[in-house]
Design a protein around this motif. Structure first.
Motif, PDB file in Angstrom:
ATOM      1  N   PRO A  95       0.796  -1.243   0.000  1.00 50.47           N
ATOM      2  CA  PRO A  95       0.000   0.000   0.000  1.00 50.47           C
ATOM      3  C   PRO A  95       0.824   1.286   0.000  1.00 50.47           C
ATOM      4  O   PRO A  95       0.361   2.312  -0.507  1.00 50.47           O
ATOM      5  N   LEU A  96       2.056   1.263   0.536  1.00 56.16           N
ATOM      6  CA  LEU A  96       2.838   2.502   0.651  1.00 56.16           C
ATOM      7  C   LEU A  96       3.784   2.735  -0.528  1.00 56.16           C
ATOM      8  O   LEU A  96       4.475   3.755  -0.578  1.00 56.16           O
ATOM      9  N   TRP A  97       3.845   1.791  -1.479  1.00 56.47           N
ATOM     10  CA  TRP A  97       4.689   1.981  -2.674  1.00 56.47           C
ATOM     11  C   TRP A  97       4.195   3.220  -3.414  1.00 56.47           C
ATOM     12  O   TRP A  97       3.009   3.367  -3.684  1.00 56.47           O
ATOM     13  N   SER A  98       5.123   4.131  -3.723  1.00 55.46           N
ATOM     14  CA  SER A  98       4.726   5.444  -4.231  1.00 55.46           C
ATOM     15  C   SER A  98       5.810   6.019  -5.127  1.00 55.46           C
ATOM     16  O   SER A  98       6.887   5.429  -5.301  1.00 55.46           O
ATOM     17  N   ARG A  99       5.521   7.188  -5.658  1.00 57.43           N
ATOM     18  CA  ARG A  99       6.517   7.926  -6.449  1.00 57.43           C
ATOM     19  C   ARG A  99       7.787   8.144  -5.616  1.00 57.43           C
ATOM     20  O   ARG A  99       8.906   7.999  -6.127  1.00 57.43           O
ATOM     21  N   LEU A 100       7.634   8.487  -4.332  1.00 55.63           N
ATOM     22  CA  LEU A 100       8.786   8.693  -3.449  1.00 55.63           C
ATOM     23  C   LEU A 100       9.611   7.409  -3.345  1.00 55.63           C
ATOM     24  O   LEU A 100      10.838   7.444  -3.510  1.00 55.63           O
ATOM     25  N   SER A 101       8.956   6.275  -3.104  1.00 53.06           N
ATOM     26  CA  SER A 101       9.669   4.984  -2.983  1.00 53.06           C
ATOM     27  C   SER A 101      10.463   4.694  -4.247  1.00 53.06           C
ATOM     28  O   SER A 101      11.648   4.333  -4.191  1.00 53.06           O
ATOM     29  N   ALA A 102       9.809   4.833  -5.397  1.00 51.21           N
ATOM     30  CA  ALA A 102      10.443   4.505  -6.680  1.00 51.21           C
ATOM     31  C   ALA A 102      11.630   5.428  -6.953  1.00 51.21           C
ATOM     32  O   ALA A 102      12.698   4.977  -7.374  1.00 51.21           O
ATOM     33  N   ASN A 103      11.449   6.722  -6.713  1.00 50.24           N
ATOM     34  CA  ASN A 103      12.519   7.689  -6.990  1.00 50.24           C
ATOM     35  C   ASN A 103      13.743   7.441  -6.108  1.00 50.24           C
ATOM     36  O   ASN A 103      14.882   7.511  -6.581  1.00 50.24           O
TER      37      ASN A 103
END
Length: 276
Positions: A134-142
């Motif tokens: 659920p917390l995978w996000s643009r921030l995580s990926a970047n």
């Protein structure tokens, strides 16, 4: 990291793998409780502190000791000051600069070896989130494009005096060396679109208002810069073909890992579509 983290110092020292030759950047030293411990192990510490009164406390802690010549205190904003060369960064990060400091560190050259950073737990959990959670996000990926990031210890609010309103976590961030040859602005520009509604299909996010117009303008600018002819193929046709060729039309950003995202960005670039 404040007196509350002194009990975690052996653990932090172990995770940072501090060496007698290391130059350390400490962001937010407070009154210097952790600073004096780092100085015992490292060759040199540069402490960046926004509050001049705190900075004076740190300096006072080492005056007249052998460690005095190993410490430099910079008074200023950690997002704006010029960082010196360092191998290790240790930070008790003020919440409002968590994201800017993380990306400031990741863009710093030459690459450092490791950063040990304390964040509010919610922010830390987003940094380390994995695809499909659920917390995978643009921030995580970047962040995970440029580094390997792990949660190393959770810190209870009760470990602080006075206790803050939030729980904290300490993470270890190790830059990927060499860094991937990808322009951050391009990767982030694409992620900004597809993570705008991460559980919607990628194609659906590209249909959002204003997206196609922006991509069309970017494409025309890029083709002109390459001195290439601008063709009349509608931009949405080009986008759809890229997604179909990769079988990503019905894919959702929430399920894509960094390799998937890099594959998609490369395909868009191959079609002359850019995001910055």
């Amino acid at each position: 990291m404040g007196s509350s983290l002194n009990c975690f110092w052996p653990y932090i020292q172990c995770q940072a793998n501090l060496k007698p030759t290391d130059k350390v950047l400490e962001v937010g030293p407070g009154t210097g409780n952790l600073t004096v411990k780092i100085l015992e192990k490292a060759k040199h510490v540069t402490a960046v502190e926004m509050d001049p009164r705190m900075a004076a406390e740190v300096i006072k802690r080492v005056q007249g000791t052998p460690e005095q010549h190993k410490l430099e205190v910079m008074i200023g904003d950690a997002i704006k000051v010029d960082f010196p060369y360092f191998e290790v960064c240790i930070s008790n990060t003020p919440y409002q600069i968590s994201s800017p400091l993380t990306f400031r560190l990741l863009s710093h050259r030459p690459l450092f070896r490791v950063a040990i950073l304390m964040f509010q737990r919610e922010f830390a959990q987003r940094l380390i989130a994995r695809p499909g959670t659920p917390l995978w996000s643009r921030l995580s990926a970047n962040v995970q494009l440029y580094s390997k990031v792990d949660n190393i210890i959770n810190v209870s609010r009760n470990d602080f005096r006075p206790p803050p309103k939030v729980e904290s976590s300490v993470i270890r961030l190790v830059p990927i060396d060499p860094p991937p040859p990808v322009k951050f602005e391009e990767f982030d520009g694409m992620n900004r679109i597809i993570f705008s509604r991460p559980n919607k299909t990628i194609r659906g996010n590209f249909q959002a208002q204003g997206v196609m117009k922006m991509l069309e303008q970017n494409r025309r600018t890029w083709l002109a810069a390459q001195e290439m002819m601008v063709d009349d193929t509608p931009i949405n046709t080009i986008v759809d073909k890229v997604l179909e060729d990769l079988d990503f039309t019905e894919t959702r950003a929430s399920k894509m890992d960094v390799d998937d995202l890099l594959k998609l960005l490369a395909a868009f670039h191959g079609a002359g579509i850019h995001f910055s």
